[in-house]
Design a protein around this motif. Structure first.
Motif, PDB file in Angstrom:
ATOM      1  N   TYR A  63      15.384  -1.447  -1.505  1.00  0.00           N
ATOM      2  CA  TYR A  63      14.013  -0.941  -1.590  1.00  0.00           C
ATOM      3  C   TYR A  63      13.277  -1.164  -0.281  1.00  0.00           C
ATOM      4  O   TYR A  63      12.537  -0.296   0.182  1.00  0.00           O
ATOM      5  N   TRP A  64      13.463  -2.315   0.327  1.00  0.00           N
ATOM      6  CA  TRP A  64      12.792  -2.592   1.595  1.00  0.00           C
ATOM      7  C   TRP A  64      13.196  -1.572   2.659  1.00  0.00           C
ATOM      8  O   TRP A  64      12.374  -1.092   3.432  1.00  0.00           O
ATOM      9  N   ALA A  69      -1.729   5.653  -3.611  1.00  0.00           N
ATOM     10  CA  ALA A  69      -0.645   6.130  -4.473  1.00  0.00           C
ATOM     11  C   ALA A  69       0.727   5.618  -4.060  1.00  0.00           C
ATOM     12  O   ALA A  69       1.670   5.652  -4.868  1.00  0.00           O
ATOM     13  N   SER A  70       0.873   5.118  -2.843  1.00  0.00           N
ATOM     14  CA  SER A  70       2.179   4.618  -2.401  1.00  0.00           C
ATOM     15  C   SER A  70       2.632   3.406  -3.207  1.00  0.00           C
ATOM     16  O   SER A  70       3.812   3.055  -3.206  1.00  0.00           O
ATOM     17  N   VAL A  71       1.690   2.777  -3.915  1.00  0.00           N
ATOM     18  CA  VAL A  71       2.008   1.597  -4.718  1.00  0.00           C
ATOM     19  C   VAL A  71       2.878   1.947  -5.918  1.00  0.00           C
ATOM     20  O   VAL A  71       3.685   1.138  -6.373  1.00  0.00           O
ATOM     21  N   TRP A  96       0.520  -1.869   2.788  1.00  0.00           N
ATOM     22  CA  TRP A  96       1.357  -2.004   1.597  1.00  0.00           C
ATOM     23  C   TRP A  96       2.746  -2.500   1.985  1.00  0.00           C
ATOM     24  O   TRP A  96       3.285  -3.418   1.369  1.00  0.00           O
ATOM     25  N   LEU A  97       3.337  -1.914   3.036  1.00  0.00           N
ATOM     26  CA  LEU A  97       4.675  -2.313   3.456  1.00  0.00           C
ATOM     27  C   LEU A  97       4.680  -3.754   3.942  1.00  0.00           C
ATOM     28  O   LEU A  97       5.573  -4.529   3.589  1.00  0.00           O
ATOM     29  N   VAL A 116       4.364  -6.019   0.825  1.00  0.00           N
ATOM     30  CA  VAL A 116       5.505  -6.087  -0.090  1.00  0.00           C
ATOM     31  C   VAL A 116       6.747  -6.689   0.568  1.00  0.00           C
ATOM     32  O   VAL A 116       7.709  -7.018  -0.121  1.00  0.00           O
ATOM     33  N   THR A 117       6.725  -6.848   1.888  1.00  0.00           N
ATOM     34  CA  THR A 117       7.876  -7.403   2.590  1.00  0.00           C
ATOM     35  C   THR A 117       7.547  -8.742   3.255  1.00  0.00           C
ATOM     36  O   THR A 117       7.880  -9.797   2.730  1.00  0.00           O
ATOM     37  N   VAL A 118       6.867  -8.702   4.397  1.00  0.00           N
ATOM     38  CA  VAL A 118       6.613  -9.923   5.170  1.00  0.00           C
ATOM     39  C   VAL A 118       5.769 -10.933   4.408  1.00  0.00           C
ATOM     40  O   VAL A 118       6.124 -12.112   4.270  1.00  0.00           O
TER      41      VAL A 118
END
Length: 312
Positions: free
Chosen positions: A306-307, A265-267, A205-206, A209-211
């Motif tokens: 947020y990142w 759920a982290s989404v 997820w990380l 949503v970033t790279v």
């Protein structure tokens, strides 16, 4: 494991995305203008959807591999990147006004698409039926856009600049080459990013949503910067708004149709963050129909913040 391969794959993917998107956007815009399509509509459709091609490639590939977190993180992160790192930075560089139509119609459409996307994602699963529903919403938006374009007096067609005339067949060929490069670049970027995530021990997820999101948003950044340098604010702002609508309805819908998406759920924290950022952006656009440098700084910091929190 050696990081040379993943790093090389990521860098080559980014370069291919950048070049492919530039050629795709340039050729598509020229063909659209030659057909008499207004600049704002070019930004909301041809340019926005063309620059969203990497998100489609990434989303479908991630869905087929069972990596729902990357597919959804790519959409959520790309939309946030568009609003904060692109729209925000553009405002920091040069504050600009936007057309009333962008506020009355298209910012509302972006907010509505965000609401629909969150409603579909909140249960942490996107079925093929829900994917088809999202695509149906996109078709309805396009039909609404086409109808309003005929009835509206929004930005007129800009004249071709001198020395830029060339045969439409050349533009069509450039467009195809651009699409191929975008598809190849998106695939290489995902492969490299996933391997880097595994090596670094971070969540999909990380990394999504970033790279991955930042990488697939490079075409939007390139298109918006080029448009802004040419004083084509209608295309620059319309590109961001149109891309966000297409990402939530089109990219997420196509990805779910390719294979149902399951996420953890982290989404949810990312979804509420995107909802807030979208609402703030819409309000800022509506306030005075312009974005100031201070407002641009606020948008850019919201994404960076947020990142940092997500990485922690």
């Amino acid at each position: 494991m050696s990081l040379l391969g993943p790093v090389a794959s990521t860098l080559v993917g980014l370069i291919a995305l950048w070049l492919g998107a530039r050629w795709l956007v340039t050729a598509a815009s020229r063909l659209a203008r030659a057909a008499g399509i207004p600049p704002l509509i070019v930004g909301l459709t041809v340019v926005a959807f063309g620059t969203s091609a990497p998100e489609i490639v990434v989303g479908v590939e991630a869905a087929l591999e069972g990596r729902g977190a990357i597919a959804v993180g790519n959409v959520v992160g790309s939309n946030a990147f568009n609003l904060g790192a692109i729209l925000g930075v553009l405002a920091i560089i040069s504050p600009f006004r936007v057309a009333d139509t962008l506020v009355r119609r298209d910012a509302v459409a972006m907010a509505a698409a965000t609401g629909v996307g969150i409603a579909v994602l909140v249960n942490l699963h996107v079925s093929r039926t829900e994917g088809l529903f999202l695509l149906a919403c996109l078709v309805a938006y396009l039909a609404w856009l086409a109808r309003s374009a005929r009835d509206s007096d929004i930005d007129g067609v800009e004249p071709e600049r001198s020395g830029t005339n060339r045969h439409p067949g050349v533009d069509a060929l450039v467009l195809v080459v651009g699409l191929v490069l975008v598809g190849l670049g998106g695939r290489l970027l995902v492969q490299g990013a996933v391997e880097l995530a595994r090596a670094g021990g971070v969540s999909e997820w990380l990394i999504g949503v970033t790279v991955v999101a930042g990488g697939t948003s490079l075409p939007e950044a390139a298109a918006s910067v080029v448009a802004a340098r040419r004083a084509e604010v209608g295309i620059a702002a319309g590109n961001v708004v149109g891309s966000n609508v297409f990402n939530l309805l089109g990219v997420l819908g196509i990805s779910a149709v390719a294979a149902p998406l399951a996420i953890d759920a982290s989404v949810r924290s990312g979804l509420w963050w995107l909802a807030g950022l979208t609402a703030v952006s819409a309000v800022l656009l509506a306030t005075g129909r312009r974005l100031t440098r201070l407002e641009g700084v606020a948008l850019a910091l919201s994404v960076a913040g947020y990142w940092v929190l997500a990485a922690g």
